[in-house]
Design a protein around this motif. Structure first.
Motif, PDB file in Angstrom:
ATOM      1  N   GLU A 140      21.669   9.663  -1.501  1.00  0.00           N
ATOM      2  CA  GLU A 140      20.692  10.726  -1.770  1.00  0.00           C
ATOM      3  C   GLU A 140      20.415  10.920  -3.258  1.00  0.00           C
ATOM      4  N   PRO A 141      21.430  10.963  -4.122  1.00  0.00           N
ATOM      5  CA  PRO A 141      21.114  11.167  -5.545  1.00  0.00           C
ATOM      6  C   PRO A 141      20.508   9.958  -6.235  1.00  0.00           C
ATOM      7  N   LEU A 142      20.703   8.762  -5.668  1.00  0.00           N
ATOM      8  CA  LEU A 142      20.279   7.534  -6.342  1.00  0.00           C
ATOM      9  C   LEU A 142      19.050   6.884  -5.733  1.00  0.00           C
ATOM     10  N   VAL A 196      26.781  14.397  -6.803  1.00  0.00           N
ATOM     11  CA  VAL A 196      26.503  14.342  -5.369  1.00  0.00           C
ATOM     12  C   VAL A 196      25.295  15.209  -5.050  1.00  0.00           C
ATOM     13  N   ARG A 197      24.560  14.787  -4.018  1.00  0.00           N
ATOM     14  CA  ARG A 197      23.503  15.595  -3.408  1.00  0.00           C
ATOM     15  C   ARG A 197      23.570  15.363  -1.903  1.00  0.00           C
ATOM     16  N   PHE A 198      23.345  16.459  -1.174  1.00  0.00           N
ATOM     17  CA  PHE A 198      23.305  16.340   0.278  1.00  0.00           C
ATOM     18  C   PHE A 198      22.348  17.394   0.824  1.00  0.00           C
ATOM     19  N   GLY A 226      29.789   9.001   1.219  1.00  0.00           N
ATOM     20  CA  GLY A 226      29.076   7.891   0.597  1.00  0.00           C
ATOM     21  C   GLY A 226      27.593   8.174   0.452  1.00  0.00           C
ATOM     22  N   TYR A 227      27.013   8.798   1.483  1.00  0.00           N
ATOM     23  CA  TYR A 227      25.593   9.155   1.409  1.00  0.00           C
ATOM     24  C   TYR A 227      25.348  10.160   0.287  1.00  0.00           C
TER      25      TYR A 227
END
Length: 300
Positions: free
Chosen positions: A29-31, A286-288, A23-24
């Motif tokens: 992270e991307p938003l 996604v970004r993490f 979810g993160y």
């Protein structure tokens, strides 16, 4: 020995943790995050006394709902507040994720980018997705793409193997921009057996007619080993810093050099490269461990 109840708790905790991380990476992270990453350097061949602040945006990947025109405009407002002398756009304005995101028309994202302001102007190159999403340009084996046209229509300077001399307080420097290194995709119809670029490093630098320092915009960093020390600084995007990083390591980096030019400030043979992690997402939204960023570079 772990009990059945303990095992179920462990499995349940793992599932919850994975869901939270997903979810993160997918929604937070991307938003919801936007970093300002700052660098300060004086390249070996930089003109003494020339102070220049460059604000760099790259890999916007306009799409709904992750990067709508309204968010691009908000990013531009923050970029304008950073006191840059010049604003540089390094390509990939379109998303390339049409199966999982909604399309944002070039007239919308270019209008948002038109709000960028800098005393020495806004300057742009194109990225691989800007080429790949334009079927006409692919069929013709050349541009301009709809991205070129959209930016030019709103007054943004677009570079396609071109160099231009600028001045700040009477001291000159050059902005050079390469066309994309992965512009044309393979296809039997167009007689291309492998990916091919439209970049011309030698021809671009041949336009530089004096000894003033050169800032080179190149969407992909893979050109860097060929860049001569004549160039004070190369600026690139494309990699997204891997887009997903664990403990500083990215499992996938879209570069034939892997982690070598994945992210940050790199120096080799008296040459300087800065690779931005970019703003948007590619392939998957996604970004993490690599939040979206605006890059600010103070030279001199």
């Amino acid at each position: 020995m772990i009990s059945r109840r303990g095992l179920l708790k462990l499995i349940g905790g793992g599932i919850v943790s994975m869901a939270a991380l997903g979810g993160y990476a997918f929604a937070v992270e991307p938003l919801a995050r936007l970093n300002v990453t700052r660098y300060k350097l004086t390249p070996p061949n930089w003109t003494p006394g020339l102070k220049l602040r460059a604000v760099v945006l790259t890999d916007i990947h306009a799409c709904e709902p992750w990067m709508p025109a309204s968010r691009i405009a908000s990013i531009c407002r923050q970029a304008n507040s950073l006191g840059g002398d010049i604003t540089l756009l390094l390509g990939d304005y379109v998303a390339g994720m049409n199966l999982v995101t909604s399309y944002v028309h070039s007239s919308e994202w270019s209008k948002a980018l038109a709000t960028l302001e800098a005393p020495l102007g806004v300057h742009a190159v194109m990225g691989n997705h800007d080429w790949w999403e334009d079927r006409t340009a692919q069929k013709n084996g050349g541009g301009p793409t709809f991205g070129h046209k959209a930016l030019q229509d709103v007054g943004i300077n677009v570079y396609s193997n071109r160099a231009v001399r600028l001045e700040k307080e009477g001291q000159g420097f050059w902005i050079a921009g390469l066309e994309d290194q992965l512009a044309l995709v393979p296809g039997k119809k167009w007689q291309r057996k492998r990916m091919s670029g439209l970049d011309d490093l030698d021809g671009t630098l041949a336009q530089v007619s004096d000894t003033d320092p050169v800032i080179l915009m190149a969407h992909e960093p893979d050109v860097f080993p060929r860049v001569p020390s004549r160039v004070a600084l190369t600026l690139s995007g494309h990699t997204h810093g891997g887009q997903v990083r664990f403990l500083g390591y990215a499992p996938v980096v879209p570069s034939r050099f892997g982690e070598r030019y994945a992210y940050g400030h790199v120096t080799e043979n008296d040459c300087n490269l800065i690779v931005s992690g970019g703003l948007g997402c590619s392939l998957a939204p996604v970004r993490f461990g690599m939040p979206p960023e605006i890059v600010v570079i103070d030279l001199g």
